[in-house]
Design a protein around this motif. Structure first.
Motif, PDB file in Angstrom:
ATOM      1  N   ASP A 292       0.852  -1.184   0.000  1.00 44.91           N
ATOM      2  CA  ASP A 292       0.000   0.000   0.000  1.00 44.91           C
ATOM      3  C   ASP A 292       0.891   1.238   0.000  1.00 44.91           C
ATOM      4  O   ASP A 292       1.756   1.386   0.871  1.00 44.91           O
ATOM      5  CB  ASP A 292      -0.900  -0.006   1.234  1.00 44.91           C
ATOM      6  N   ASN A 299      -0.864  -4.821   0.639  1.00 45.68           N
ATOM      7  CA  ASN A 299      -2.160  -4.449   0.084  1.00 45.68           C
ATOM      8  C   ASN A 299      -3.091  -5.652   0.039  1.00 45.68           C
ATOM      9  O   ASN A 299      -2.762  -6.741   0.530  1.00 45.68           O
ATOM     10  CB  ASN A 299      -1.992  -3.814  -1.299  1.00 45.68           C
ATOM     11  N   TYR A 300      -4.270  -5.475  -0.561  1.00 46.26           N
ATOM     12  CA  TYR A 300      -5.281  -6.532  -0.565  1.00 46.26           C
ATOM     13  C   TYR A 300      -4.781  -7.770  -1.310  1.00 46.26           C
ATOM     14  O   TYR A 300      -5.030  -8.904  -0.881  1.00 46.26           O
ATOM     15  CB  TYR A 300      -6.568  -5.998  -1.209  1.00 46.26           C
ATOM     16  N   ARG A 301      -4.072  -7.558  -2.415  1.00 44.16           N
ATOM     17  CA  ARG A 301      -3.555  -8.696  -3.181  1.00 44.16           C
ATOM     18  C   ARG A 301      -2.609  -9.539  -2.341  1.00 44.16           C
ATOM     19  O   ARG A 301      -2.701 -10.776  -2.334  1.00 44.16           O
ATOM     20  CB  ARG A 301      -2.839  -8.177  -4.423  1.00 44.16           C
ATOM     21  N   LEU A 303      -2.544  -9.635   0.918  1.00 44.42           N
ATOM     22  CA  LEU A 303      -3.316 -10.230   2.017  1.00 44.42           C
ATOM     23  C   LEU A 303      -3.946 -11.546   1.586  1.00 44.42           C
ATOM     24  O   LEU A 303      -3.874 -12.553   2.315  1.00 44.42           O
ATOM     25  CB  LEU A 303      -4.386  -9.245   2.471  1.00 44.42           C
ATOM     26  N   ILE A 304      -4.582 -11.581   0.416  1.00 44.49           N
ATOM     27  CA  ILE A 304      -5.215 -12.808  -0.061  1.00 44.49           C
ATOM     28  C   ILE A 304      -4.175 -13.892  -0.309  1.00 44.49           C
ATOM     29  O   ILE A 304      -4.393 -15.072   0.017  1.00 44.49           O
ATOM     30  CB  ILE A 304      -6.023 -12.523  -1.341  1.00 44.49           C
ATOM     31  N   ALA A 365      -1.836  -5.616   6.869  1.00 46.47           N
ATOM     32  CA  ALA A 365      -2.251  -5.163   5.545  1.00 46.47           C
ATOM     33  C   ALA A 365      -3.320  -4.087   5.672  1.00 46.47           C
ATOM     34  O   ALA A 365      -4.060  -4.030   6.663  1.00 46.47           O
ATOM     35  CB  ALA A 365      -2.781  -6.339   4.712  1.00 46.47           C
ATOM     36  N   ARG A 366      -3.376  -3.249   4.654  1.00 44.00           N
ATOM     37  CA  ARG A 366      -4.481  -2.311   4.538  1.00 44.00           C
ATOM     38  C   ARG A 366      -5.553  -2.981   3.681  1.00 44.00           C
ATOM     39  O   ARG A 366      -5.363  -3.221   2.494  1.00 44.00           O
ATOM     40  CB  ARG A 366      -4.021  -1.002   3.902  1.00 44.00           C
ATOM     41  N   TYR A 367      -6.686  -3.270   4.321  1.00 41.82           N
ATOM     42  CA  TYR A 367      -7.738  -4.034   3.670  1.00 41.82           C
ATOM     43  C   TYR A 367      -8.483  -3.185   2.654  1.00 41.82           C
ATOM     44  O   TYR A 367      -8.975  -3.680   1.642  1.00 41.82           O
ATOM     45  CB  TYR A 367      -8.689  -4.572   4.749  1.00 41.82           C
ATOM     46  N   GLY A 368      -8.551  -1.875   2.913  1.00 40.15           N
ATOM     47  CA  GLY A 368      -9.233  -0.964   1.994  1.00 40.15           C
ATOM     48  C   GLY A 368      -9.801   0.212   2.753  1.00 40.15           C
ATOM     49  O   GLY A 368     -10.407   0.046   3.821  1.00 40.15           O
ATOM     50  N   LEU A 424     -12.685 -13.952   6.103  1.00 40.96           N
ATOM     51  CA  LEU A 424     -12.876 -12.506   6.058  1.00 40.96           C
ATOM     52  C   LEU A 424     -14.322 -12.134   6.358  1.00 40.96           C
ATOM     53  O   LEU A 424     -14.586 -11.130   7.045  1.00 40.96           O
ATOM     54  CB  LEU A 424     -12.473 -11.967   4.685  1.00 40.96           C
ATOM     55  N   ASP A 428     -15.459  -9.881   9.451  1.00 35.62           N
ATOM     56  CA  ASP A 428     -16.200  -8.665   9.132  1.00 35.62           C
ATOM     57  C   ASP A 428     -17.489  -8.573   9.943  1.00 35.62           C
ATOM     58  O   ASP A 428     -17.857  -7.501  10.444  1.00 35.62           O
ATOM     59  CB  ASP A 428     -16.503  -8.642   7.639  1.00 35.62           C
TER      60      ASP A 428
END
Length: 452
Positions: A292, A299-301, A303-304, A365-368, A424, A428
């Motif tokens: 990020d 980043n999200y990629r 993280l997954i 990570a920054r999830y968004g 997730l 959430d």
């Protein structure tokens, strides 16, 4: 002993930027004088002794040099395709032309050796054309970068760069073909091959320009790239090459082989610097693809990818792992009251705290947006909850305003899911249960309002 201590103390003392630059200038002058003295001693020693190299050794160096030229040219074309660096494009064609001319010269020299018609008292035309052409193209690359610093119209500027290469090649070749053959001067002369002083002077000008480029890069970016350093070293080695060749009395003598070794070494430095710079650029691109840009977290990629890897590992080892989703409380209020720069600064602050409370095997990570995630290998739900408590306590203890807090939700493998989507989703739901039914958001909004 006192005198040496005074000198060392003078060099270590902080004498301000002006005095520091003066000291650096003096050090460069001293190093230059010592280098010139050593070079003169080596060249005159090689000139006096009767030891000479073999034509086969010269041919081996030439073949190796041409291969390095073509390898660098291919690398420079790849660099140009990725960065639109006109310097790399001009040098790519310059090294290709130089390599072709030297290859033709190798075949001609081999034929002369076979037929016994080799004239040791004449300067090879291919040597002069290829070396002068390369020096001219180095200067052309500097001129293009200086007068066309940005690529507003890459196609037109690429055509202009190729035109500069073609003109330099034509003018250099025509000049040497029109000139009479340059024989080696009388042995009593100081410079046996004065024609070599022409490319030596051109390479010296290029070295000075690349030195200025290094200084400007340090002032603008704090450090110069390996590519910039390699260009400067290559120019200096070619100055040494032609300065040594100017003292050569005949082909294959000591000064001539010193010149050939310096030339081949310059090709090695050029290719090595380009490869290392290419590796740095690839690593930078790879890092940017999974990082990020604001917080420096994954980043999200990424993280997954980590979640999938942890699922595979946990299925093999039958050990649990946990994932934590965190949502920053009151970001909209911070943006409205303090401005978006302060809001971005708040996200950076949370990112630093997540990094400081993560183990080496954890992934933050920054999830968004204002959401973050933590992947905690071999950690149960209770362990993850304790990590969340420490993060919230650290945020509450921060002296910087505005005050920050987060809501969090925890999910663990295998009880809460066996895929990234299920884990997730479970985290959430836990996060929003805390956010809407807990007290963290209300408490933080009150603290923010108290700071206004």
């Amino acid at each position: 002993m006192g005198g040496w201590a005074d000198i060392i103390g003078f060099l270590r003392s902080d004498r301000g930027p002006v005095a520091s630059r003066t000291l650096q200038t003096r050090a460069l002058v001293v190093c230059g004088v010592l280098s010139l003295t050593l070079f003169a001693a080596v060249v005159f020693y090689l000139r006096q002794i009767s030891v000479a190299g073999s034509p086969q050794g010269y041919l081996y160096l030439e073949v190796g040099g041409t291969l390095l030229c073509f390898c660098y040219a291919a690398n420079a074309l790849v660099r140009f395709r990725g960065t639109h660096d006109r310097t790399a494009l001009i040098l790519a064609f310059g090294f290709v032309l130089s390599g072709i001319i030297e290859t033709v010269g190798c075949f001609g020299l081999n034929d002369s050796l076979t037929s016994g018609a080799l004239a040791l008292s004449h300067i090879p035309m291919g040597w002069m054309v290829s070396r002068t052409l390369l020096a001219v193209l180095l200067l052309a690359a500097i001129a293009v970068e200086r007068y066309m610093p940005t690529a507003r119209q890459p196609s037109k500027e690429t055509a202009a760069a190729l035109l500069a290469v073609a003109l330099a090649a034509y003018m250099t070749s025509a000049a040497f073909l029109a000139a009479p053959a340059a024989p080696v001067a009388h042995a009593a002369n100081l410079f046996s091959r004065p024609w070599d002083l022409l490319p030596a002077g051109l390479f010296l000008i290029a070295a000075v320009c690349f030195l200025q480029r290094l200084k400007s890069a340090r002032e603008k970016k704090g450090a110069a790239s390996l590519f910039d350093h390699s260009l400067f070293i290559v120019a200096l080695l070619n100055v040494v090459c032609h300065a040594a060749a100017a003292f050569s009395r005949q082909l294959f003598d000591g000064p001539f082989f010193l010149a050939e070794v310096s030339k081949t070494l310059s090709y090695i430095v050029m290719l090595s610097g380009a490869l290392l710079e290419q590796a740095r650029l690839f690593e930078q691109v790879r890092s940017m693809a999974v990082t990020d840009p604001l917080t420096g977290l994954s980043n999200y990629r990424r993280l997954i990818s980590v979640l999938e890897a942890e699922l595979d590992r946990s299925r093999r080892t039958q050990r649990p792992f946990s994932i934590v989703l965190l949502d920053m409380d009151g970001l909209k209020i911070i943006n409205d009251q303090y401005g978006h720069l302060t809001g971005s600064r708040a996200l950076v602050r949370i990112g630093k705290i997540l990094r400081s409370h993560s183990r080496a095997i954890d992934t933050a990570a920054r999830y968004g947006g204002d959401e973050f995630a933590l992947v905690l290998p071999e950690a149960s739900k209770d362990t993850a909850s304790r990590v969340v408590s420490r993060i919230r306590e650290r945020l509450a203890a921060e002296p910087e305003h505005p005050a920050l807090s987060v809501s969090a939700g925890v999910a663990a493998f295998p009880e809460d899911g066996d895929t990234p989507e299920k884990l997730l989703g479970s985290a959430d739901r836990a996060l929003y249960a805390m956010k809407h039914h807990g007290r963290s958001s209300v408490q933080n909004l009150a603290r923010i309002a108290a700071c206004l």
